[in-house]
Design an enzyme around this catalytic site. Structure first.
Site, PDB file in Angstrom:
ATOM      1  N   PHE A 161       0.834  -1.200   0.000  1.00  0.00           N
ATOM      2  CA  PHE A 161       0.000   0.000   0.000  1.00  0.00           C
ATOM      3  C   PHE A 161       0.868   1.249   0.000  1.00  0.00           C
ATOM      4  O   PHE A 161       1.821   1.357   0.787  1.00  0.00           O
ATOM      5  CB  PHE A 161      -0.870   0.048   1.266  1.00  0.00           C
ATOM      6  CG  PHE A 161      -2.054  -0.870   1.248  1.00  0.00           C
ATOM      7  CD1 PHE A 161      -3.266  -0.468   0.713  1.00  0.00           C
ATOM      8  CD2 PHE A 161      -1.954  -2.145   1.791  1.00  0.00           C
ATOM      9  CE1 PHE A 161      -4.360  -1.328   0.712  1.00  0.00           C
ATOM     10  CE2 PHE A 161      -3.044  -3.000   1.796  1.00  0.00           C
ATOM     11  CZ  PHE A 161      -4.254  -2.599   1.253  1.00  0.00           C
ATOM     12  N   ASP A 162       0.522   2.190  -0.856  1.00  0.00           N
ATOM     13  CA  ASP A 162       1.032   3.548  -0.710  1.00  0.00           C
ATOM     14  C   ASP A 162       0.412   4.119   0.569  1.00  0.00           C
ATOM     15  O   ASP A 162      -0.562   3.572   1.090  1.00  0.00           O
ATOM     16  CB  ASP A 162       0.630   4.369  -1.946  1.00  0.00           C
ATOM     17  CG  ASP A 162       1.045   5.820  -1.849  1.00  0.00           C
ATOM     18  OD1 ASP A 162       2.197   6.094  -1.493  1.00  0.00           O
ATOM     19  OD2 ASP A 162       0.176   6.680  -2.106  1.00  0.00           O
ATOM     20  N   LEU A 163       0.958   5.232   1.061  1.00  0.00           N
ATOM     21  CA  LEU A 163       0.441   5.806   2.305  1.00  0.00           C
ATOM     22  C   LEU A 163      -0.425   7.039   2.044  1.00  0.00           C
ATOM     23  O   LEU A 163      -1.641   7.010   2.217  1.00  0.00           O
ATOM     24  CB  LEU A 163       1.608   6.153   3.233  1.00  0.00           C
ATOM     25  CG  LEU A 163       1.249   6.768   4.591  1.00  0.00           C
ATOM     26  CD1 LEU A 163       0.314   5.868   5.383  1.00  0.00           C
ATOM     27  CD2 LEU A 163       2.528   7.066   5.377  1.00  0.00           C
ATOM     28  N   ASP A 164       0.202   8.141   1.612  1.00  0.00           N
ATOM     29  CA  ASP A 164      -0.524   9.396   1.387  1.00  0.00           C
ATOM     30  C   ASP A 164      -1.494   9.247   0.219  1.00  0.00           C
ATOM     31  O   ASP A 164      -1.092   8.918  -0.896  1.00  0.00           O
ATOM     32  CB  ASP A 164       0.458  10.538   1.084  1.00  0.00           C
ATOM     33  CG  ASP A 164       1.411  10.798   2.237  1.00  0.00           C
ATOM     34  OD1 ASP A 164       0.970  10.756   3.390  1.00  0.00           O
ATOM     35  OD2 ASP A 164       2.611  11.045   1.970  1.00  0.00           O
TER      36      ASP A 164
ATOM     37  N   ILE B 111      -0.829  -1.020  -4.525  1.00  0.00           N
ATOM     38  CA  ILE B 111      -2.051  -0.226  -4.500  1.00  0.00           C
ATOM     39  C   ILE B 111      -1.695   1.221  -4.181  1.00  0.00           C
ATOM     40  O   ILE B 111      -1.012   1.503  -3.189  1.00  0.00           O
ATOM     41  CB  ILE B 111      -3.033  -0.780  -3.444  1.00  0.00           C
ATOM     42  CG1 ILE B 111      -3.453  -2.200  -3.832  1.00  0.00           C
ATOM     43  CG2 ILE B 111      -4.257   0.121  -3.314  1.00  0.00           C
ATOM     44  CD1 ILE B 111      -4.151  -2.949  -2.750  1.00  0.00           C
TER      45      ILE B 111
END
Length: 214
Positions: free
Chosen positions: A9-12, A164
């Site tokens: 997963f990306d964060l921002d 993602i």
């Protein structure tokens, strides 16, 4: 779509809406340097790419870039990292994937120290096997390098994983490693950006993402 045992997963813009902390930090930099402060709406595209590169585009002098980064990090480390909210549906999504036995990791262009600080304060932070972010010196900050580091740490093959994220950089990074990718539309990118980058799928909500990953 087949089930992937490992989910990056990306964060921002993917797990959290971090716009206030990032925008306030950038505006703080311009104000501190005595420069005209850009409006928030013009700074939204800064969310996603490495901050170092955005400052390099704004300030030609490397000494000024270093000063800008220092100012930004000083504010972000004290208050900016708290100026965010978790997207609705994300806790349920992460909890469900973790309960299924998926290995989850965060792969972000944000400084790794900041990313770990943020995840440590979230109720689902412990669900992630690792958090991979940009190095302090900026040598590791682009998504292909970050994904490579994630694969190394998790001892995983790219075919086992799905990336993602909400921006083209997430999709580009996945494509670099011949990895499947899913773009999300609740963050800072749009459908055209994600589809043009070659996202394997694009979803409009965490619930839709969960259905796709089952």
């Amino acid at each position: 779509m087949r089930s992937f045992p490992i989910v990056f997963f990306d964060l921002d813009g993917t797990l959290v809406d971090s716009e206030p902390g990032i925008i306030n930090g950038i505006q703080h930099v311009f104000s501190s340097l005595g420069r005209p402060v850009p409006e928030a709406k013009t700074l939204r595209p800064w969310i996603g790419p490495p901050m170092r590169d955005s400052f390099q585009a704004a300030f030609a002098d490397e000494a000024l870039v270093a000063q800008a980064l220092s100012l930004y990090r000083a504010r972000y480390d004290t208050i900016g990292w708290t100026e965010l909210s978790v997207y609705a549906g994300i806790p349920e999504l992460i909890g469900a994937l973790h309960a299924q036995g998926r290995r989850l990791a965060v792969v972000t262009s944000k400084n790794e120290r900041s990313a770990r600080q943020i995840l440590s304060g979230l109720p689902f932070g412990a669900c992630f096997s690792d958090i991979i972010g940009a190095s302090d010196d900026g040598s590791r900050r682009f998504k292909p390098d970050l994904i490579a580091e994630a694969l190394r740490r998790l001892e995983a093959e790219s075919g086992q994983c799905v990336m993602i994220g909400d921006r083209r950089m997430d999709i580009d990074g996945a494509n670099h490693h011949h990895m499947h990718s899913i773009g999300v539309l609740w963050g800072f990118g749009d459908r055209d950006e994600l589809e043009q980058a070659g996202a394997g799928a694009v979803v409009t909500s965490p619930a839709a993402l969960q259905q796709l990953l089952v």
